[in-house]
Structures are given as structure tokens and as C-alpha cells.
Scaffold this motif. Sequence first.
Motif, mmCIF file in Angstrom:
data_model
loop_
_atom_site.group_PDB
_atom_site.id
_atom_site.type_symbol
_atom_site.label_atom_id
_atom_site.label_comp_id
_atom_site.label_asym_id
_atom_site.label_seq_id
_atom_site.Cartn_x
_atom_site.Cartn_y
_atom_site.Cartn_z
ATOM 1 N N HIS A 12 5.784 12.731 -1.643
ATOM 2 C CA HIS A 12 4.392 13.181 -1.633
ATOM 3 C C HIS A 12 4.295 14.533 -2.343
ATOM 4 O O HIS A 12 5.192 15.367 -2.225
ATOM 5 N N THR A 86 4.658 9.296 5.739
ATOM 6 C CA THR A 86 3.304 9.812 5.552
ATOM 7 C C THR A 86 3.347 11.318 5.721
ATOM 8 O O THR A 86 4.338 11.867 6.202
ATOM 9 N N GLU A 116 -5.529 3.287 0.573
ATOM 10 C CA GLU A 116 -4.816 3.912 1.678
ATOM 11 C C GLU A 116 -3.293 3.863 1.509
ATOM 12 O O GLU A 116 -2.558 4.115 2.463
ATOM 13 N N ILE A 119 1.570 6.524 1.113
ATOM 14 C CA ILE A 119 2.824 6.391 1.845
ATOM 15 C C ILE A 119 3.995 6.454 0.871
ATOM 16 O O ILE A 119 3.843 6.204 -0.323
ATOM 17 N N SER A 155 7.126 8.924 9.965
ATOM 18 C CA SER A 155 5.678 8.947 9.697
ATOM 19 C C SER A 155 4.860 8.776 10.976
ATOM 20 O O SER A 155 4.147 7.793 11.146
ATOM 21 N N TRP A 158 -1.100 10.277 10.757
ATOM 22 C CA TRP A 158 -1.953 9.643 9.754
ATOM 23 C C TRP A 158 -3.336 10.264 9.854
ATOM 24 O O TRP A 158 -3.969 10.254 10.913
ATOM 25 N N LEU A 159 -3.782 10.868 8.747
ATOM 26 C CA LEU A 159 -5.117 11.458 8.637
ATOM 27 C C LEU A 159 -5.386 12.473 9.749
ATOM 28 O O LEU A 159 -6.455 12.486 10.368
ATOM 29 N N THR A 163 -0.267 8.986 15.604
ATOM 30 C CA THR A 163 -0.518 7.554 15.758
ATOM 31 C C THR A 163 0.173 6.965 16.976
ATOM 32 O O THR A 163 -0.138 5.837 17.380
ATOM 33 N N TRP A 168 4.345 4.955 11.051
ATOM 34 C CA TRP A 168 3.018 4.401 10.766
ATOM 35 C C TRP A 168 2.974 3.843 9.341
ATOM 36 O O TRP A 168 2.190 2.949 9.049
ATOM 37 N N ARG A 169 3.844 4.358 8.463
ATOM 38 C CA ARG A 169 3.924 3.779 7.123
ATOM 39 C C ARG A 169 4.147 2.273 7.188
ATOM 40 O O ARG A 169 3.547 1.511 6.408
ATOM 41 N N LEU A 172 0.909 0.440 7.765
ATOM 42 C CA LEU A 172 0.082 0.410 6.561
ATOM 43 C C LEU A 172 0.663 -0.542 5.518
ATOM 44 O O LEU A 172 -0.051 -1.310 4.874
ATOM 45 N N ASP A 229 11.221 4.082 5.601
ATOM 46 C CA ASP A 229 10.431 5.260 5.250
ATOM 47 C C ASP A 229 11.229 6.156 4.303
ATOM 48 O O ASP A 229 12.470 6.155 4.328
#
Length: 397
Positions: A12, A86, A116, A119, A155, A158-159, A163, A168-169, A172, A229
Motif C-alpha cells: 500500500h 489492508t 473496494e 488490499i 488485516s 477496514w475503513l 472488523t 479481512w482481506r 474482500l 495477506d
Amino acid sequence: MTVRLGAEEEFHVLDVESGRLVPRAAELLGRFDRPGLTSELQRSVVESNSGVHDTLDGLWTDLASTRRRLDAAASTAGLAVVAAGTVPLAGLGSRDVTADPRYQRMADDYRRVADEQLICSAQVHVDVPDRDTAVRAMCLVSPWLPPLLALSASSPFWLGTDTGYASWRTMLWQRWPTAGPAGCHRDAADYDEAVAELIRSGVISDAGMIYHDVRPSAHQNTLELRICDACPRVETVVLVAGLFRALVREACEQLEHADGPVCDGRHDWLRAAAWRAARSGLEGHLVDPVTRYGAPAPDVLTGMLARLRPALEAAGDWETVHGLLEEALATGTAAHRLRRAAQAEDLLASVDLMVAETRGERPASRPAAGRPPATARLDALAAHRHPGRPPAPTPSA
């Protein structure tokens, strides 16, 4: 026989002052004149491709060197790079897609799923003798992939929210129509026909959109791990790579000496096993690939290590992988460390930790009351440091 391996890492791109995800990957890539770095679907992601290596030490040195170069280039542009599934601070936009016809078509076809796709993953390639072997080996290694996901889980956010998941990746990623377990195929021709059917259906446009947890490379005699991840600590990638190489080596040997079917074809439980790994990481239970019952993650992974010892020793990887796994089980997942930092302070503390670990630093834990305010921490992020090469892999005591 040497079984070579390599890795791909996605990073990222963050604004160093705010800690937020920014679509400035092209600017960062423009500061490099070297192969092995490229763009991805989203303009906030940079991908690196390692060389091909015989040893885990060689892979470790390669990955660490690339991370240092990315960090140095990013810091001169007011940016930071983070290897994690994430990042905590990201906003959903639309059409933040790399200006490539294929990516633009994907954005049009998949809409919110593509929007979205904020990731990042880590992928490992391992040599196999031929494509038929790669396809048949997928069946044998697939039950052991959720534990590798658990090791890599990084991850939890998220946002801007927690989570409750370690990865969480994964949640998604599984929305793509071809994501998840690879299934069983007789040989390469059978697998290629299944891919051709998907393309003819119009659900995907090309073989590159096969997003199974593991897949044969379309261009090389390798098997590619795709379930994990991206990992803040480079040693986690090395650990996963060593275990995956051992799995592939063991599978190839089984296939070489098999007189009949080597897989029962029952892979319906694998999606649930991946969910379990994504939910809990190393801090809860996993589905044991042998019993298919729930068991504590350390028990599953130490059992996996014992099973793979012959293959690890044959590759010269036993001491390195043994030591790295002991450390991983002692310190927990990146998701656990990131969540703990955020709980002690705030999400920016989690960003601090992501950036530091991606650089190769091991920040000492500090009590929340003694930490400077978020603005001071972000100023510290902006001051570029030059960490040395990470320590070489060492055997456990």
C-alpha cells in the motif's frame, strides 16, 4: 534436487502525514529504473517481484533489499509503503484504477468489487517438474493452505474500524468469482479446459483472473500460492515460503511414487477452513487438515512442521523454518500486534507499527501514557531512517 522459489509482494502507498491510503503508486514507480516493480489494479498499490532463489536466505535478502529501496524512494516523496492485507485509514472512491485497458475493463465489469480492492497479498512461486504435476499437486497442498493464511493474517481493520477478523482481506478477496479453493483436476488439460469454460462464459476475461488459493503459473513450471495477506515482517514471508516449498516438494514426491489417486476429491470443507483462519489467525482455532476438527492454531502448525520435517531438511530449510515458526507462535499474527497497538492508543499507532515493520524495524512496545501525540508520531514517520539489513535467518536455540 534444488527446488527454487520466488515471491511477489504488494505494498500500500500511504501519505506519511495523514497515514491515509493515496493513489500515488505511479509517482513512486517513476522513481525507479529497474525491473521487478509494477503497478496493480488500484493506483494505491505497488507490486514487487523477487528473483528466483535456491535458499531462503537468498530470498530474505532480496525481499529486504527491495523493501529498503521502496521505503527510501517513498520517503523522498512524502510517502510510506506498507505490506499488510489492508490499512486502517482508507476511503472508498471510484475509478481510482490504473490506466490500463485490462484494469479499466475489470473496473467496468465488477464495479464495487473492483472499487473496494484496496488490499494487498503476498504470493510465493515454487518450481515443479511440469504443468501436469503442478495441477495434480494442487489437490495435495490445498488442505494445508489455511494455516499459511493464519500465519500471514495482517488485516484486522477496514475503513477505520476493527472488523473482528485477523484477515479481512480474505473476506474482500473471496467476492471475486474465481477466488477460493482450486478444486481437483486430472491433469493440465483438464484444468485448462475448466479455465477456458470460465472465459467462454464471460465471467472472466483471461486466465490471469483465476484467483484460486493456489494455481499453476501460466508461463512457468511453478505452483503459485495466493491465499496469504501481505506481511509487515519480511521473515513471515520467508516462513510461509519455506513451508510452501516443503508442501510442494512433499506433494511431488507423493505423485512420483503413487500407483493410483492421491486425493479423495473432498475439498468442500476448505472454504470453511479458510474462513476460520481469516477469522482467528493464530489466536484461535484452525481446522486441522488431518482430522478436519477444530484445534488450537499452535497445535495445527507444530503438527504441520513435524509432518514436513523430511522435506524441510532435504531443502536445507529445517532450522530456519523451525526458528521462524517458534517466533511467530510466540509473538502472534501481525493482526494481533496491530490491534493491540490500536487498542493501546489509536489507529495511527497501528499505522506507525505497519510502516516500521515493513521497513524491517522492531519497535519496542511502549506504554500508551508515555507515547507522544499522533502529530508527533507522524512527524517521526516523515523522518526517513535507514535500517540495516535484517538479521540472517538463524536456527532456534
